[in-house]
Write a protein that holds these residues in place. Structure first.
Motif, PDB file in Angstrom:
ATOM      1  N   GLU A  87     109.150 -32.650 -95.650  1.00 61.36           N
ATOM      2  CA  GLU A  87     109.827 -33.462 -94.636  1.00 61.36           C
ATOM      3  C   GLU A  87     110.578 -32.574 -93.648  1.00 61.36           C
ATOM      4  O   GLU A  87     110.584 -32.835 -92.437  1.00 61.36           O
ATOM      5  CB  GLU A  87     110.793 -34.427 -95.319  1.00 61.36           C
ATOM      6  CG  GLU A  87     111.616 -35.266 -94.373  1.00 61.36           C
ATOM      7  CD  GLU A  87     110.761 -36.185 -93.533  1.00 61.36           C
ATOM      8  OE1 GLU A  87     111.185 -36.511 -92.411  1.00 61.36           O
ATOM      9  OE2 GLU A  87     109.666 -36.557 -93.985  1.00 61.36           O
ATOM     10  N   GLU A  88     111.193 -31.518 -94.134  1.00 57.96           N
ATOM     11  CA  GLU A  88     111.910 -30.606 -93.239  1.00 57.96           C
ATOM     12  C   GLU A  88     110.949 -29.896 -92.295  1.00 57.96           C
ATOM     13  O   GLU A  88     111.220 -29.751 -91.096  1.00 57.96           O
ATOM     14  CB  GLU A  88     112.689 -29.585 -94.072  1.00 57.96           C
ATOM     15  CG  GLU A  88     113.572 -28.673 -93.239  1.00 57.96           C
ATOM     16  CD  GLU A  88     114.407 -27.734 -94.092  1.00 57.96           C
ATOM     17  OE1 GLU A  88     115.118 -26.906 -93.526  1.00 57.96           O
ATOM     18  OE2 GLU A  88     114.330 -27.848 -95.341  1.00 57.96           O
ATOM     19  N   GLU A  89     109.795 -29.474 -92.811  1.00 55.97           N
ATOM     20  CA  GLU A  89     108.802 -28.819 -91.962  1.00 55.97           C
ATOM     21  C   GLU A  89     108.261 -29.785 -90.908  1.00 55.97           C
ATOM     22  O   GLU A  89     108.069 -29.422 -89.743  1.00 55.97           O
ATOM     23  CB  GLU A  89     107.660 -28.288 -92.825  1.00 55.97           C
ATOM     24  CG  GLU A  89     106.590 -27.534 -92.034  1.00 55.97           C
ATOM     25  CD  GLU A  89     105.463 -27.046 -92.916  1.00 55.97           C
ATOM     26  OE1 GLU A  89     104.521 -26.443 -92.386  1.00 55.97           O
ATOM     27  OE2 GLU A  89     105.528 -27.289 -94.142  1.00 55.97           O
ATOM     28  N   THR A  90     108.048 -31.041 -91.311  1.00 55.50           N
ATOM     29  CA  THR A  90     107.549 -32.040 -90.364  1.00 55.50           C
ATOM     30  C   THR A  90     108.564 -32.316 -89.266  1.00 55.50           C
ATOM     31  O   THR A  90     108.208 -32.427 -88.078  1.00 55.50           O
ATOM     32  CB  THR A  90     107.223 -33.341 -91.109  1.00 55.50           C
ATOM     33  OG1 THR A  90     106.288 -33.060 -92.150  1.00 55.50           O
ATOM     34  CG2 THR A  90     106.633 -34.369 -90.163  1.00 55.50           C
ATOM     35  N   SER A  91     109.845 -32.424 -89.631  1.00 55.66           N
ATOM     36  CA  SER A  91     110.873 -32.682 -88.622  1.00 55.66           C
ATOM     37  C   SER A  91     111.018 -31.500 -87.658  1.00 55.66           C
ATOM     38  O   SER A  91     111.241 -31.706 -86.458  1.00 55.66           O
ATOM     39  CB  SER A  91     112.208 -32.969 -89.314  1.00 55.66           C
ATOM     40  OG  SER A  91     112.591 -31.887 -90.146  1.00 55.66           O
ATOM     41  N   VAL A  92     110.875 -30.271 -88.156  1.00 55.96           N
ATOM     42  CA  VAL A  92     110.960 -29.107 -87.265  1.00 55.96           C
ATOM     43  C   VAL A  92     109.791 -29.093 -86.285  1.00 55.96           C
ATOM     44  O   VAL A  92     109.947 -28.807 -85.092  1.00 55.96           O
ATOM     45  CB  VAL A  92     111.007 -27.815 -88.102  1.00 55.96           C
ATOM     46  CG1 VAL A  92     110.862 -26.589 -87.212  1.00 55.96           C
ATOM     47  CG2 VAL A  92     112.309 -27.721 -88.863  1.00 55.96           C
ATOM     48  N   ARG A  93     108.593 -29.415 -86.771  1.00 55.42           N
ATOM     49  CA  ARG A  93     107.437 -29.455 -85.870  1.00 55.42           C
ATOM     50  C   ARG A  93     107.591 -30.546 -84.813  1.00 55.42           C
ATOM     51  O   ARG A  93     107.240 -30.345 -83.640  1.00 55.42           O
ATOM     52  CB  ARG A  93     106.164 -29.700 -86.688  1.00 55.42           C
ATOM     53  CG  ARG A  93     105.731 -28.501 -87.526  1.00 55.42           C
ATOM     54  CD  ARG A  93     104.416 -28.783 -88.230  1.00 55.42           C
ATOM     55  NE  ARG A  93     103.955 -27.643 -89.006  1.00 55.42           N
ATOM     56  CZ  ARG A  93     102.815 -27.622 -89.693  1.00 55.42           C
ATOM     57  NH1 ARG A  93     102.055 -28.703 -89.722  1.00 55.42           N
ATOM     58  NH2 ARG A  93     102.455 -26.551 -90.372  1.00 55.42           N
ATOM     59  N   ALA A  94     108.103 -31.704 -85.234  1.00 55.99           N
ATOM     60  CA  ALA A  94     108.310 -32.778 -84.262  1.00 55.99           C
ATOM     61  C   ALA A  94     109.355 -32.395 -83.224  1.00 55.99           C
ATOM     62  O   ALA A  94     109.231 -32.736 -82.036  1.00 55.99           O
ATOM     63  CB  ALA A  94     108.724 -34.058 -84.980  1.00 55.99           C
ATOM     64  N   ALA A  95     110.392 -31.666 -83.645  1.00 53.89           N
ATOM     65  CA  ALA A  95     111.417 -31.235 -82.699  1.00 53.89           C
ATOM     66  C   ALA A  95     110.856 -30.201 -81.721  1.00 53.89           C
ATOM     67  O   ALA A  95     111.223 -30.195 -80.541  1.00 53.89           O
ATOM     68  CB  ALA A  95     112.616 -30.665 -83.449  1.00 53.89           C
ATOM     69  N   ARG A  96     109.975 -29.323 -82.213  1.00 53.12           N
ATOM     70  CA  ARG A  96     109.385 -28.321 -81.323  1.00 53.12           C
ATOM     71  C   ARG A  96     108.434 -28.962 -80.315  1.00 53.12           C
ATOM     72  O   ARG A  96     108.288 -28.481 -79.191  1.00 53.12           O
ATOM     73  CB  ARG A  96     108.604 -27.299 -82.156  1.00 53.12           C
ATOM     74  CG  ARG A  96     109.416 -26.049 -82.409  1.00 53.12           C
ATOM     75  CD  ARG A  96     108.582 -24.860 -82.781  1.00 53.12           C
ATOM     76  NE  ARG A  96     109.454 -23.888 -83.399  1.00 53.12           N
ATOM     77  CZ  ARG A  96     109.596 -23.734 -84.700  1.00 53.12           C
ATOM     78  NH1 ARG A  96     108.883 -24.479 -85.519  1.00 53.12           N
ATOM     79  NH2 ARG A  96     110.431 -22.852 -85.202  1.00 53.12           N
ATOM     80  N   SER A  97     107.764 -30.021 -80.725  1.00 54.76           N
ATOM     81  CA  SER A  97     106.791 -30.649 -79.829  1.00 54.76           C
ATOM     82  C   SER A  97     107.446 -31.443 -78.715  1.00 54.76           C
ATOM     83  O   SER A  97     106.739 -31.977 -77.852  1.00 54.76           O
ATOM     84  CB  SER A  97     105.873 -31.582 -80.625  1.00 54.76           C
ATOM     85  OG  SER A  97     106.605 -32.646 -81.198  1.00 54.76           O
TER      86      SER A  97
END
Length: 605
Positions: free
Chosen positions: A134-144
């Motif tokens: 979940e943390e990795e997914t949230s970081v990717r969404a923030a970068r996008s």
């Protein structure tokens, strides 16, 4: 006398072969050194043989003197070499790009403050893996977020000018040509008043008149898809999961049409329907009728999932919560009830007004609910557990229709006037002190809805259809895999298959959808407590007894089980003895001091 010369006597002497041999081309491993003979090739490089004599010998097993080595000099850590590109240039910004913690927190869905009291090792490992994903997914969404080129619009007045005084004609003159084309009026007084509905992608518009006029069109290109007259009163109209299917609540029964105007189904079990709502993730069509029944129809299989009796008379006010798919019903006694197909009784009942409820609307975050009643009150309630009013305003005429936009703007239709209130942001409630925009129509309002992903408010009134421009109303960016307004027919068909595979069961509709993915700690602790009370002891308090292995055949399976049972019985007897002693102590404390002993005291046990 002449003599014959010897053969080869006149032949010039041969030169040295090393001198006459042509010089070979130098290989990539050769270097111009003087160590080799002239013109000779040293050959490919060979591996150097290690000198076995200089290699340090391994210490023997019994030799403990050389087992550990203590270095006097501290070991120096080698700094990582800077990464270089193909051209040889060094990257000035090595590593991943930094991301703001606030942006990451916005996309985070797991609440790490809630922890299990005593999780097992396997459960703990699964939770750690889920949190990491979940943390990795949230970081990717923030970068996008850098790829989101569009920004939400806004409307500001010059030198403290009131934005409510700005007319639609002024806004049309100020915006570009493409945005100005989104403002239009359809004069349809012959078949009004009208109810309207936008598709989930925001590309198509369907509207139906009280006198039987039904039409669907691509409102961006103004291309008409179908137009029919059902020769019956139309009370409400809704798009289903795509723009290819259309549900129309006619005077008697519920009818389903396609985008060509061909009638596909007539659902006679849903009779005298007044309002329609479609739940896209559950493929459920909710209908409210004059008989007081709330019916859920599964459009994927064509079966009625639930038919609930609200016991509140005629149902004419209904809306859905986009966050948890709960249906909100407004009643004539001033209450608003929340319903789920899994329960026969309402989940919550809220007393909102002193008179009947005229309109209900819920924002996209599921946090706020706006209601209006016959007492001319407009209230905004908090749906995060408290169900208390946050703000209220008295209107001169009372609002008959309400609608929330994707970014939290609230529109209210009062007679032939539409007022729009704005808040501080998407998750904040709208401020009811000063309206954001005001517009007067040519007829009384009978339907409101904001267009998804467009700064447009569609209004159905007695004179036809009006499309208003409302800057800052919609989300500027859309998800191409979920709601793509530019998708082709093939993409729509593939999306339908994927949506059917990911269909959510109707039994999972509840107030808090996040509770479905959490561990029910309270129920787990209650079950352990009941089990301990039933057995007289807690079987999970201590580790189970493990007998030590014995020799001479005394470690057979039967003997091990017998020894385990013996220890368990002994512990059980000790627990029962302690519980009996505690009961005796309570009885002795309960006896009045100074009382004479009686012969009946022996039966107290």
């Amino acid at each position: 006398m002449e003599t014959v010369p010897e053969p080869g006597s006149n032949v010039p002497p041969k030169k040295d072969r090393l001198q006459t041999k042509k010089k070979k081309l130098r290989r990539y491993w050769e270097q111009e050194t003087t160590g080799t003979a002239a013109g000779a090739s040293p050959g490919p490089p060979r591996k150097r043989k290690r000198n076995r004599e200089l290699r340090p010998q391994k210490p023997k097993k019994n030799d403990t003197s050389k087992k550990f080595r203590i270095s006097k000099k501290p070991r120096e850590l080698k700094s990582p070499r800077p990464q270089r590109s193909l051209s040889g240039a060094q990257d000035p910004f090595a590593g991943p790009a930094p991301v703001s913690v606030e942006v990451v927190q916005k996309y985070c869905r797991i609440d790490k403050s809630k922890e299990l009291p005593h999780p097992k090792t396997k459960t703990r490992s699964r939770l750690v893996v889920a949190e990491a994903q979940e943390e990795e997914t949230s970081v990717r969404a923030a970068r996008s977020e850098l790829l989101l080129t569009e920004e939400p619009g806004f409307l500001e007045g010059e030198d403290g000018e009131d934005t409510a005084k700005i007319r639609q004609a002024d806004i049309v003159e100020a915006v570009d040509i493409a945005s100005a084309a989104k403002h239009f009026d359809l004069n349809l007084r012959q078949f009004g008043p009208y109810r309207l509905n936008y598709s989930r992608t925001g590309r198509h518009l369907a509207f139906g008149g009280r006198r039987g006029h039904v039409a669907a069109l691509d409102w961006v290109t103004k291309k008409l898809m179908c137009e029919i007259n059902v020769m019956e009163a139309v009370r409400d109209i809704r798009f289903l999961h795509s723009e290819a299917l259309l549900a129309v609540a006619q005077n008697r029964w519920l009818h389903i049409y396609d985008n060509q105007g061909i009638e596909l189904h007539c659902v006679r079990r849903c009779d005298r329907v007044t309002r329609l709502e479609f739940l896209p993730f559950h493929f459920l069509l909710a209908t409210a009728s004059e008989t007081g029944f709330l019916t859920y129809l599964d459009v994927s299989v064509g079966k009625i999932v639930a038919a609930l009796n609200a016991r509140a008379g005629r149902l004419s006010v209904m809306t859905q919560n986009p966050y948890n798919a709960v249906i909100h019903l407004g009643h004539s006694n001033g209450t608003v009830s929340l319903w789920s197909p899994a329960m026969k009784e309402p989940l919550v009942k809220i007393l909102c007004h002193r008179g009947g409820v005229r309109a209900v609307a819920v924002d996209s975050t599921g946090m706020h609910m706006a209601t209006s009643g016959l007492d001319h009150q407009l209230k905004v309630f908090d749906l995060r557990g408290t169900f208390q009013p946050l703000s209220a305003r008295t209107l001169p005429q009372g609002a008959g229709h309400l609608a929330f936009s994707q970014r939290g703007l609230l529109a209210a239709g009062m007679g032939d006037v539409v007022n729009i209130w704005a808040g501080q942001g998407k998750a904040s409630p709208p401020s009811l002190e000063q309206p954001y925009l005001t517009h007067r129509l040519s007829g009384h309002v009978h339907g409101l809805q904001f267009c998804p992903y467009e700064d447009v408010l569609g209004v159905g009134h007695s004179g036809g259809i009006t499309s208003m421009l409302v800057p800052g109303a919609a989300e500027p960016n859309f998800d191409g895999l979920e709601s793509n307004p530019y998708r082709s027919r093939k993409q729509r068909q593939e999306w339908e298959v994927k949506a059917l595979l990911e269909k959510v069961p109707a039994e999972l509709i509840c107030l808090d959808p996040r509770a479905l993915a959490e561990v029910d700690v309270i129920s787990l602790e209650q079950a352990k407590k009941e089990r301990a009370e039933r057995l007289g002891y807690d079987p999970d308090a201590r580790a189970p007894f493990q007998p030590k292995p014995k020799q001479k055949g005394r470690s057979s399976t039967a003997s091990l089980v017998k020894r385990k049972r013996k220890v368990m019985d002994q512990e059980h007897r000790d627990k029962i003895r302690q519980s009996l002693e505690q009961q005796l102590q309570k009885q002795e404390k309960a006896k009045p001091t100074g009382a004479r002993p009686s012969a009946l005291d022996r039966f107290l046990r």
